[in-house]
Structure formats: structure tokens, C-alpha cells
Design a protein around this motif. Structure first.
Motif, PDB file in Angstrom:
ATOM      1  N   ASN A  23     -36.951  13.005 -47.571  1.00  0.00           N
ATOM      2  CA  ASN A  23     -38.306  13.220 -48.062  1.00  0.00           C
ATOM      3  C   ASN A  23     -39.171  13.972 -47.048  1.00  0.00           C
ATOM      4  N   ARG A  24     -38.539  14.555 -46.034  1.00  0.00           N
ATOM      5  CA  ARG A  24     -39.276  15.303 -45.007  1.00  0.00           C
ATOM      6  C   ARG A  24     -38.963  16.792 -45.140  1.00  0.00           C
ATOM      7  N   ALA A  25     -40.008  17.586 -45.285  1.00  0.00           N
ATOM      8  CA  ALA A  25     -39.842  19.033 -45.466  1.00  0.00           C
ATOM      9  C   ALA A  25     -39.018  19.662 -44.342  1.00  0.00           C
ATOM     10  N   ARG A  26     -39.355  19.336 -43.105  1.00  0.00           N
ATOM     11  CA  ARG A  26     -38.678  19.995 -41.979  1.00  0.00           C
ATOM     12  C   ARG A  26     -37.183  19.671 -41.902  1.00  0.00           C
TER      13      ARG A  26
ATOM     14  N   ARG B  89     -43.190  23.458 -41.316  1.00  0.00           N
ATOM     15  CA  ARG B  89     -43.305  22.164 -40.639  1.00  0.00           C
ATOM     16  C   ARG B  89     -43.578  21.027 -41.607  1.00  0.00           C
ATOM     17  N   ASN B  90     -44.483  21.239 -42.552  1.00  0.00           N
ATOM     18  CA  ASN B  90     -44.883  20.163 -43.457  1.00  0.00           C
ATOM     19  C   ASN B  90     -44.806  20.551 -44.925  1.00  0.00           C
TER      20      ASN B  90
ATOM     21  N   ALA C 168     -42.797  29.984 -41.503  1.00  0.00           N
ATOM     22  CA  ALA C 168     -41.439  29.479 -41.713  1.00  0.00           C
ATOM     23  C   ALA C 168     -40.805  29.036 -40.395  1.00  0.00           C
ATOM     24  N   ILE C 169     -40.186  27.854 -40.429  1.00  0.00           N
ATOM     25  CA  ILE C 169     -39.389  27.423 -39.278  1.00  0.00           C
ATOM     26  C   ILE C 169     -37.911  27.669 -39.574  1.00  0.00           C
ATOM     27  N   ALA C 170     -37.595  27.929 -40.854  1.00  0.00           N
ATOM     28  CA  ALA C 170     -36.218  28.250 -41.239  1.00  0.00           C
ATOM     29  C   ALA C 170     -36.206  28.864 -42.634  1.00  0.00           C
ATOM     30  N   TRP C 171     -35.208  29.701 -42.858  1.00  0.00           N
ATOM     31  CA  TRP C 171     -34.905  30.250 -44.179  1.00  0.00           C
ATOM     32  C   TRP C 171     -33.505  29.771 -44.501  1.00  0.00           C
ATOM     33  N   ARG C 172     -33.313  29.128 -45.645  1.00  0.00           N
ATOM     34  CA  ARG C 172     -32.009  28.550 -45.976  1.00  0.00           C
ATOM     35  C   ARG C 172     -31.613  28.938 -47.395  1.00  0.00           C
TER      36      ARG C 172
END
Length: 140
Positions: A70-73, A94-95, A130-134
Motif C-alpha cells: 500500500n506504499r507508492a514508493r 515518493r508519495n 519520478a523516482i522510478a519508471w517501471r
């Protein structure tokens, strides 16, 4: 060109890469499924900050592996890494977490996500958030 200027140019180009790499709006099956949920409120069983919970549920519904968080990061380690924003890829912040739909008129990344103004909605975000692209991966 001095080293400071060169570094500044490289930093700007690094931020611009995700913008230019966003594929023009063409819906993927995941995006189309999410579009059907536009305007929906928090799904049952999800906490008050529910974007990641919704993402997990929609991935399952679309036939992809879920993340189980349930955590976005936590989605930063989900699926396959992609270096660019493209339609159907997951933008992890992050959120907040959502799926790329294309590019907004102002050049930002257009995503569809849960818990955007307390519903499933479309929003625009700077690629620099963005901290990541997946890329999602199919369920086994």
C-alpha cells in the motif's frame, strides 16, 4: 564551454529525456481499464492513502503481477525497469504512483491514478518527480 556549464546542460538533458520519450497518447489495455474507473472513489479494503492499493488491484484485474503493498514508493522495485516514460509504464513518485497516458499540453507527464483528488483521475506531473519508471509484468 566550461565544466559548470557542461554539467548544467547534462542535468537539463537528463530531466528532458523522460519528457521527449513519452509516446503520443495511445491507450494500452491497462490504461483503457483504468479509464473505465475514472471518477471512482477509494476501493474497499484500501487505506486513506490509496493510490498504491488501487494500483495493486488494477494490475491484478489487467492480468499483471501485483506488488502487494500500500506504499507508492514500493513500486520502485516492481516489474521491469524502463528508462523512459511511455504509455502504459508506471511512474513512481515518493508519495504517489500512476500509469503513464501520454504528455500534457504543458509538457508534463500525464498519468492516470487512484487517489488523485480522492478519486481515480488524470493528472499532470513533472518527470523530475519520478523516482522510478517501471513496466508491469504479466502474471504467471
Amino acid at each position: 564551454m566550461n565544466k559548470m556549464t557542461l554539467r548544467a546542460v547534462i542535468a537539463v538533458l537528463a530531466l528532458a529525456l523522460p519528457f521527449s520519450a513519452v509516446v503520443p497518447a495511445q491507450a494500452t489495455p491497462l490504461v483503457r481499464l483504468m479509464e473505465k474507473d475514472l471518477g471512482q472513489r477509494r476501493p474497499g479494503g484500501c487505506p486513506s492513502k490509496w493510490c498504491a492499493c488501487y494500483m495493486d488491484q488494477i494490475l491484478k484485474r489487467a492480468g499483471f503481477q501485483s506488488r502487494g503493498s500500500n506504499r507508492a514508493r514500493d513500486f520502485a522495485s516492481y516489474g521491469k525497469t524502463t528508462k523512459t516514460a511511455k504509455v502504459g509504464s508506471i511512474m513512481v513518485m515518493r508519495n504517489h504512483v500512476g500509469v503513464v497516458m501520454g504528455k500534457c499540453d504543458n509538457g508534463q507527464v500525464k498519468i492516470i491514478s487512484g487517489n488523485y483528488s480522492k478519486k481515480v483521475a488524470v493528472g499532470c506531473y513533472p518527470a523530475s518527480k519520478a523516482i522510478a519508471w517501471r513496466d508491469p509484468i504479466k502474471a504467471r
